[in-house]
Design a protein around this motif. Structure first.
Motif, PDB file in Angstrom:
ATOM      1  N   LEU A 266       6.511  -8.776  -0.637  1.00 43.25           N
ATOM      2  CA  LEU A 266       5.942  -9.871  -1.413  1.00 43.25           C
ATOM      3  C   LEU A 266       7.060 -10.884  -1.637  1.00 43.25           C
ATOM      4  CD1 LEU A 266       3.250 -10.502  -2.873  1.00 43.25           C
ATOM      5  CD2 LEU A 266       4.185  -9.369  -4.881  1.00 43.25           C
ATOM      6  N   THR A 267       6.870 -12.136  -1.207  1.00 42.02           N
ATOM      7  CA  THR A 267       7.920 -13.137  -1.375  1.00 42.02           C
ATOM      8  C   THR A 267       7.971 -13.634  -2.820  1.00 42.02           C
ATOM      9  OG1 THR A 267       6.535 -15.060  -0.885  1.00 42.02           O
ATOM     10  CG2 THR A 267       7.578 -13.949   1.011  1.00 42.02           C
ATOM     11  N   GLU A 268       9.054 -14.308  -3.132  1.00 44.40           N
ATOM     12  CA  GLU A 268       9.215 -14.881  -4.470  1.00 44.40           C
ATOM     13  C   GLU A 268       8.116 -15.899  -4.781  1.00 44.40           C
ATOM     14  OE1 GLU A 268      12.455 -17.594  -6.927  1.00 44.40           O
ATOM     15  OE2 GLU A 268      13.106 -16.534  -5.118  1.00 44.40           O
ATOM     16  N   ARG A 269       7.775 -16.749  -3.786  1.00 45.80           N
ATOM     17  CA  ARG A 269       6.705 -17.741  -3.996  1.00 45.80           C
ATOM     18  C   ARG A 269       5.361 -17.069  -4.252  1.00 45.80           C
ATOM     19  NH1 ARG A 269       8.841 -21.092   0.818  1.00 45.80           N
ATOM     20  NH2 ARG A 269       7.661 -19.523   1.916  1.00 45.80           N
ATOM     21  N   ALA A 270       5.070 -16.003  -3.502  1.00 35.21           N
ATOM     22  CA  ALA A 270       3.805 -15.283  -3.698  1.00 35.21           C
ATOM     23  C   ALA A 270       3.775 -14.643  -5.081  1.00 35.21           C
ATOM     24  CB  ALA A 270       3.606 -14.235  -2.615  1.00 35.21           C
ATOM     25  N   ALA A 271       4.875 -14.044  -5.494  1.00 32.53           N
ATOM     26  CA  ALA A 271       4.937 -13.411  -6.811  1.00 32.53           C
ATOM     27  C   ALA A 271       4.733 -14.443  -7.919  1.00 32.53           C
ATOM     28  CB  ALA A 271       6.278 -12.694  -6.991  1.00 32.53           C
ATOM     29  N   ARG A 272       5.342 -15.598  -7.773  1.00 39.01           N
ATOM     30  CA  ARG A 272       5.201 -16.662  -8.778  1.00 39.01           C
ATOM     31  C   ARG A 272       3.739 -17.106  -8.878  1.00 39.01           C
ATOM     32  NH1 ARG A 272       9.539 -19.442  -7.558  1.00 39.01           N
ATOM     33  NH2 ARG A 272       8.574 -20.552  -5.838  1.00 39.01           N
ATOM     34  N   ARG A 273       3.063 -17.277  -7.737  1.00 40.58           N
ATOM     35  CA  ARG A 273       1.662 -17.710  -7.745  1.00 40.58           C
ATOM     36  C   ARG A 273       0.749 -16.620  -8.305  1.00 40.58           C
ATOM     37  NH1 ARG A 273      -1.894 -20.936  -9.208  1.00 40.58           N
ATOM     38  NH2 ARG A 273      -3.719 -21.105  -7.894  1.00 40.58           N
ATOM     39  N   ILE A 274       1.017 -15.377  -7.978  1.00 36.60           N
ATOM     40  CA  ILE A 274       0.223 -14.270  -8.531  1.00 36.60           C
ATOM     41  C   ILE A 274       0.365 -14.242 -10.044  1.00 36.60           C
ATOM     42  CG2 ILE A 274       0.018 -11.753  -8.662  1.00 36.60           C
ATOM     43  CD1 ILE A 274       0.798 -11.766  -5.626  1.00 36.60           C
ATOM     44  N   ASN A 275       1.575 -14.420 -10.548  1.00 35.37           N
ATOM     45  CA  ASN A 275       1.781 -14.451 -12.003  1.00 35.37           C
ATOM     46  C   ASN A 275       1.001 -15.594 -12.642  1.00 35.37           C
ATOM     47  OD1 ASN A 275       3.395 -12.173 -12.461  1.00 35.37           O
ATOM     48  ND2 ASN A 275       5.251 -13.267 -11.849  1.00 35.37           N
ATOM     49  N   GLU A 276       0.958 -16.765 -11.985  1.00 37.02           N
ATOM     50  CA  GLU A 276       0.180 -17.889 -12.514  1.00 37.02           C
ATOM     51  C   GLU A 276      -1.305 -17.540 -12.575  1.00 37.02           C
ATOM     52  OE1 GLU A 276       1.024 -21.156  -9.905  1.00 37.02           O
ATOM     53  OE2 GLU A 276       3.098 -21.335 -10.584  1.00 37.02           O
ATOM     54  N   ILE A 277      -1.822 -16.939 -11.519  1.00 35.08           N
ATOM     55  CA  ILE A 277      -3.237 -16.565 -11.474  1.00 35.08           C
ATOM     56  C   ILE A 277      -3.552 -15.522 -12.538  1.00 35.08           C
ATOM     57  CG2 ILE A 277      -5.009 -15.400 -10.089  1.00 35.08           C
ATOM     58  CD1 ILE A 277      -3.601 -16.668  -7.598  1.00 35.08           C
TER      59      ILE A 277
ATOM     60  N   MET B 114      -4.578  -6.992 -11.406  1.00 34.85           N
ATOM     61  CA  MET B 114      -3.678  -7.175 -10.269  1.00 34.85           C
ATOM     62  C   MET B 114      -4.469  -7.792  -9.124  1.00 34.85           C
ATOM     63  SD  MET B 114      -1.474  -3.642 -10.269  1.00 34.85           S
ATOM     64  CE  MET B 114       0.000  -4.278  -9.492  1.00 34.85           C
ATOM     65  N   LEU B 115      -3.757  -8.377  -8.184  1.00 37.59           N
ATOM     66  CA  LEU B 115      -4.377  -8.923  -6.991  1.00 37.59           C
ATOM     67  C   LEU B 115      -4.563  -7.793  -5.981  1.00 37.59           C
ATOM     68  CD1 LEU B 115      -5.325 -11.499  -5.479  1.00 37.59           C
ATOM     69  CD2 LEU B 115      -3.009 -11.636  -4.541  1.00 37.59           C
ATOM     70  N   ARG B 116      -5.795  -7.579  -5.526  1.00 35.81           N
ATOM     71  CA  ARG B 116      -6.067  -6.577  -4.501  1.00 35.81           C
ATOM     72  C   ARG B 116      -6.249  -7.307  -3.178  1.00 35.81           C
ATOM     73  NH1 ARG B 116      -7.281  -1.489  -3.914  1.00 35.81           N
ATOM     74  NH2 ARG B 116      -7.566  -1.096  -6.149  1.00 35.81           N
ATOM     75  N   ILE B 117      -5.509  -6.856  -2.170  1.00 39.53           N
ATOM     76  CA  ILE B 117      -5.636  -7.388  -0.825  1.00 39.53           C
ATOM     77  C   ILE B 117      -6.183  -6.271   0.048  1.00 39.53           C
ATOM     78  CG2 ILE B 117      -4.455  -8.448   1.135  1.00 39.53           C
ATOM     79  CD1 ILE B 117      -2.325  -9.446  -0.841  1.00 39.53           C
ATOM     80  N   SER B 118      -7.269  -6.569   0.743  1.00 40.09           N
ATOM     81  CA  SER B 118      -7.876  -5.560   1.604  1.00 40.09           C
ATOM     82  C   SER B 118      -8.213  -6.166   2.959  1.00 40.09           C
ATOM     83  CB  SER B 118      -9.115  -4.961   0.943  1.00 40.09           C
ATOM     84  OG  SER B 118     -10.018  -5.963   0.572  1.00 40.09           O
TER      85      SER B 118
ATOM     86  N   ASP C 101       9.063  -9.386  -9.449  1.00 41.07           N
ATOM     87  CA  ASP C 101       9.185 -10.385 -10.521  1.00 41.07           C
ATOM     88  C   ASP C 101       8.003 -10.360 -11.491  1.00 41.07           C
ATOM     89  OD1 ASP C 101      11.540 -11.173  -9.225  1.00 41.07           O
ATOM     90  OD2 ASP C 101      10.520 -12.744  -8.090  1.00 41.07           O
ATOM     91  N   GLY C 102       7.499  -9.172 -11.803  1.00 42.41           N
ATOM     92  CA  GLY C 102       6.398  -9.032 -12.753  1.00 42.41           C
ATOM     93  C   GLY C 102       5.017  -9.169 -12.150  1.00 42.41           C
ATOM     94  N   ALA C 103       4.936  -9.538 -10.872  1.00 44.22           N
ATOM     95  CA  ALA C 103       3.644  -9.664 -10.183  1.00 44.22           C
ATOM     96  C   ALA C 103       3.390  -8.394  -9.382  1.00 44.22           C
ATOM     97  CB  ALA C 103       3.654 -10.863  -9.249  1.00 44.22           C
ATOM     98  N   GLY C 104       2.118  -8.050  -9.258  1.00 46.20           N
ATOM     99  CA  GLY C 104       1.787  -6.865  -8.482  1.00 46.20           C
ATOM    100  C   GLY C 104       0.557  -7.056  -7.639  1.00 46.20           C
ATOM    101  N   ILE C 105       0.548  -6.380  -6.485  1.00 42.70           N
ATOM    102  CA  ILE C 105      -0.641  -6.351  -5.640  1.00 42.70           C
ATOM    103  C   ILE C 105      -1.016  -4.899  -5.373  1.00 42.70           C
ATOM    104  CG2 ILE C 105      -0.192  -8.569  -4.523  1.00 42.70           C
ATOM    105  CD1 ILE C 105       0.647  -6.898  -2.022  1.00 42.70           C
ATOM    106  N   LEU C 106      -2.292  -4.695  -5.078  1.00 44.95           N
ATOM    107  CA  LEU C 106      -2.819  -3.390  -4.708  1.00 44.95           C
ATOM    108  C   LEU C 106      -3.322  -3.471  -3.275  1.00 44.95           C
ATOM    109  CD1 LEU C 106      -5.042  -2.816  -7.872  1.00 44.95           C
ATOM    110  CD2 LEU C 106      -2.817  -1.765  -7.424  1.00 44.95           C
ATOM    111  N   VAL C 107      -3.034  -2.437  -2.488  1.00 46.61           N
ATOM    112  CA  VAL C 107      -3.556  -2.341  -1.129  1.00 46.61           C
ATOM    113  C   VAL C 107      -4.058  -0.917  -0.951  1.00 46.61           C
ATOM    114  CG1 VAL C 107      -3.043  -2.529   1.340  1.00 46.61           C
ATOM    115  CG2 VAL C 107      -1.879  -4.037  -0.276  1.00 46.61           C
ATOM    116  N   ASP C 108      -5.339  -0.762  -0.587  1.00 47.11           N
ATOM    117  CA  ASP C 108      -5.880   0.585  -0.399  1.00 47.11           C
ATOM    118  C   ASP C 108      -5.325   1.203   0.883  1.00 47.11           C
ATOM    119  OD1 ASP C 108      -8.123   0.393   1.881  1.00 47.11           O
ATOM    120  OD2 ASP C 108      -8.199  -1.431   0.664  1.00 47.11           O
TER     121      ASP C 108
END
Length: 108
Positions: A6-17, A26-30, A59-66
């Motif tokens: 997960l890049t820094e830019r992606a983590a920053r945007r996930i935190n905003e969302i 959390m953001l789930r990507i499938s 950076d405090g952001a998280g994603i889930l992937v099954d």
């Protein structure tokens, strides 16, 4: 199989969302069958973490992937881009042999 970055830019945007979502979201990507190249990525907000989910945090952001989707995404790099055609998450998937112009579907 490699993990997912997960890049820094992606983590920053996930935190905003997630700032506007209930605690624990959390953001789930499938990966789903379909799309113009055979498979497509789906992005959802989820508060349920399954036992077989891969959790990627930065950076405090998280994603889930099954586990099933991970088979098709191993070694991927998730970034967030803001360019002339708009803002979106971009997945650089080393397992994909081709992808469509919109960047949300791919083939193996």
């Amino acid at each position: 199989m490699d993990g997912i970055e997960l890049t820094e830019r992606a983590a920053r945007r996930i935190n905003e969302i997630m700032s506007g979502e209930p605690a624990g979201s959390m953001l789930r990507i499938s990966v789903n069958g379909g799309g113009c190249s055979g498979f497509s990525y789906a992005f959802d907000i989820d508060r349920t973490r399954n036992e077989d989910d891969l959790v990627v945090e930065r950076d405090g952001a998280g994603i889930l992937v099954d586990a099933v989707s991970l088979q098709y995404m191993g070694g991927s790099r998730i970034d967030f881009v803001d360019d002339l055609i708009g803002q979106s998450f971009k997945i650089e998937n080393p397992l994909a042999t081709a992808s469509c112009g919109c960047g949300t579907s791919f083939s193996l």
